[in-house]
Write a protein that holds these residues in place. Sequence first.
Motif, PDB file in Angstrom:
ATOM      1  N   THR A  21      -4.790 -13.408  47.163  1.00  0.00           N
ATOM      2  CA  THR A  21      -4.563 -13.174  48.592  1.00  0.00           C
ATOM      3  C   THR A  21      -3.175 -13.645  49.000  1.00  0.00           C
ATOM      4  O   THR A  21      -2.490 -12.974  49.792  1.00  0.00           O
ATOM      5  CB  THR A  21      -5.638 -13.906  49.427  1.00  0.00           C
ATOM      6  OG1 THR A  21      -6.928 -13.529  48.958  1.00  0.00           O
ATOM      7  CG2 THR A  21      -5.534 -13.556  50.893  1.00  0.00           C
ATOM      8  N   ARG A  26      -0.751 -12.653  52.510  1.00  0.00           N
ATOM      9  CA  ARG A  26      -1.693 -12.991  53.582  1.00  0.00           C
ATOM     10  C   ARG A  26      -1.985 -14.486  53.437  1.00  0.00           C
ATOM     11  O   ARG A  26      -3.059 -14.891  53.015  1.00  0.00           O
ATOM     12  CB  ARG A  26      -2.952 -12.150  53.449  1.00  0.00           C
ATOM     13  CG  ARG A  26      -2.658 -10.660  53.609  1.00  0.00           C
ATOM     14  CD  ARG A  26      -3.896  -9.818  53.562  1.00  0.00           C
ATOM     15  NE  ARG A  26      -4.746 -10.157  54.705  1.00  0.00           N
ATOM     16  CZ  ARG A  26      -6.049  -9.927  54.732  1.00  0.00           C
ATOM     17  NH1 ARG A  26      -6.642  -9.382  53.708  1.00  0.00           N
ATOM     18  NH2 ARG A  26      -6.754 -10.263  55.783  1.00  0.00           N
ATOM     19  N   ALA A  29      -5.005 -16.301  55.379  1.00  0.00           N
ATOM     20  CA  ALA A  29      -6.297 -16.014  54.749  1.00  0.00           C
ATOM     21  C   ALA A  29      -6.399 -16.705  53.398  1.00  0.00           C
ATOM     22  O   ALA A  29      -7.483 -17.184  53.013  1.00  0.00           O
ATOM     23  CB  ALA A  29      -6.473 -14.502  54.591  1.00  0.00           C
TER      24      ALA A  29
END
Length: 152
Positions: A21, A26, A29
């Motif tokens: 991720t 990101r 997240a």
Amino acid sequence: MIAETVCSAVSAAGLGIAAITAYRRRFLAAVRVAAYSLIPVGLVMTGVVEWLADTAFSPMAWAGFAVLGLAWLLFMVTRVVERRRGGTRPTRKERKEAARAAARQGAVAPGASAPSLGAGSAPRPAPARPAGKPRSEDDFSDIEAILKKHGI
């Protein structure tokens, strides 16, 4: 021992997902996934997992959970019954005081039925039907007589 291994594997997989991720840019997240994936390892280190494993395979613990469930069920049943009754049941002293207060004030519905007033009262006779009224009005007069009988 098996529970600790499973928790470590879950944490390693979670950290791998967090790395993927983060690679996709990101970051918020990724940090959140990393935080969730560290929880199982933290539980193993504090001994919570060992305690849970011991509890899960203990017949005494399951009997204790059954007793707690029974206690909860009894509490809920008493709450339902209490709500249907409209509150808690009055004590003997409260019932006597209410009866004395009603006796001082007199009967609320003079034409009430005998069981509610006690001995010595007789129900009123139903009103006679006049000959000139149609049948539909007579039905309503019966209802009115019943309502008057109960003091409504």
